[in-house]
Write a protein that holds these residues in place. Structure first.
Motif, short mmCIF file in Angstrom:
data_model
loop_
_atom_site.label_atom_id
_atom_site.label_comp_id
_atom_site.label_asym_id
_atom_site.label_seq_id
_atom_site.Cartn_x
_atom_site.Cartn_y
_atom_site.Cartn_z
N UNK A 94 0.65 -1.22 0.16
CA UNK A 94 0.07 0.05 0.22
C UNK A 94 0.91 1.31 0.09
N UNK A 95 0.24 2.36 0.00
CA UNK A 95 0.96 3.75 -0.01
C UNK A 95 1.57 3.93 1.07
N UNK A 96 2.96 4.57 1.07
CA UNK A 96 3.69 5.04 2.46
C UNK A 96 4.11 6.43 2.05
N UNK A 97 4.58 7.03 3.13
CA UNK A 97 5.39 8.16 3.00
C UNK A 97 6.59 8.15 3.31
N UNK A 98 7.80 8.59 3.07
CA UNK A 98 9.03 8.61 3.38
C UNK A 98 9.42 10.09 3.85
N UNK A 99 9.91 10.34 4.84
CA UNK A 99 10.62 11.76 5.24
C UNK A 99 12.16 11.50 5.09
N UNK A 100 12.65 12.45 4.15
CA UNK A 100 14.21 12.47 3.89
C UNK A 100 14.67 13.80 4.53
N UNK A 101 15.52 13.67 5.43
CA UNK A 101 16.38 14.98 5.97
C UNK A 101 17.18 15.52 4.83
N UNK A 102 16.79 16.81 4.42
CA UNK A 102 17.63 17.43 3.25
C UNK A 102 18.90 17.92 3.72
#
Length: 206
Positions: free
Chosen positions: A184-192
């Motif tokens: 299913x859909x997920x969100x990934x947070x990437x520290x810039x």
């Protein structure tokens, strides 16, 4: 998705940057901003002065004004208590989907609301916590690079069939990358700044 976003604030420079980040996310997902200012209490009692509560009220009023200008729904609250406990309790009581906080403090109550308090929130919160650095240089400027890191992170955490659902969206010091997976859909947070990434939302965390 993200419907209610909590931004703890005392009106200082550190929490103002958190607001900018929180507003960007709220606009992206048509969410409501919750501005919470905590007048701290510790083992020896309330740490407030005569001006503490009026200052807290001014802090949430500033967020209310800025959110209104941006067309974002906003709820404000001023509470007394141990900062991290009060923030976590508010998140539980108001079905908060995400908390946005700074990682550094410089002066006054800013030192109470960020730093070690943020660390406790990250460890103890049941919802995603987005941390906002105040002075670090942004290193990941490219959306394709953010997407590459997000896909790799999802695959390392056991997701299969990983594909980018939408273009990555940058809010202040991090990227939000929507992914489609076999689960299913997920969100990934990437520290810039650091390139660190984590899956912030998935089928088991909604």
């Amino acid at each position: 998705m993200y419907q209610d976003i909590l931004v703890p604030t005392d009106g200082s420079d550190g929490t103002r940057r958190s607001l900018t980040h929180g507003l960007a996310i709220a606009k992206r997902f048509d969410a409501t901003i919750h501005a919470l200012s905590v007048v701290p209490e510790g083992p020896l009692g309330t740490l407030q002065t005569d001006e503490a509560i009026p200052a807290a009220e001014r802090a949430v009023e500033r967020i209310e004004a800025e959110a209104t200008r941006e067309g974002v729904d906003v709820v404000t609250a001023v509470e007394q208590g141990v900062p991290h406990e009060t923030i976590l309790a508010y998140a539980d009581d108001h079905d908060i989907d995400m908390i946005v906080m700074g990682t550094q403090g410089r002066t006054g109550l800013d030192r109470v609301l960020v730093g070690s308090v943020t660390e406790r929130i990250v460890r103890m919160a049941d919802v995603p916590v987005v941390t906002v650095r105040l002075n670090d240089e942004i290193r990941i400027e490219d959306a394709d690079e953010a997407a590459r890191i997000a896909r790799k992170t999802a695959e390392q955490e056991g997701y299969d069939g990983v594909n980018v659902l939408e273009d990555p969206h940058r809010t202040s010091a991090s990227w939000i990358v929507p992914l489609e997976t076999d689960a299913g859909p997920v969100h990934v947070h990437v520290d810039a700044v650091t390139s660190e990434a984590r899956v912030a939302e998935g089928p088991d965390t909604e």
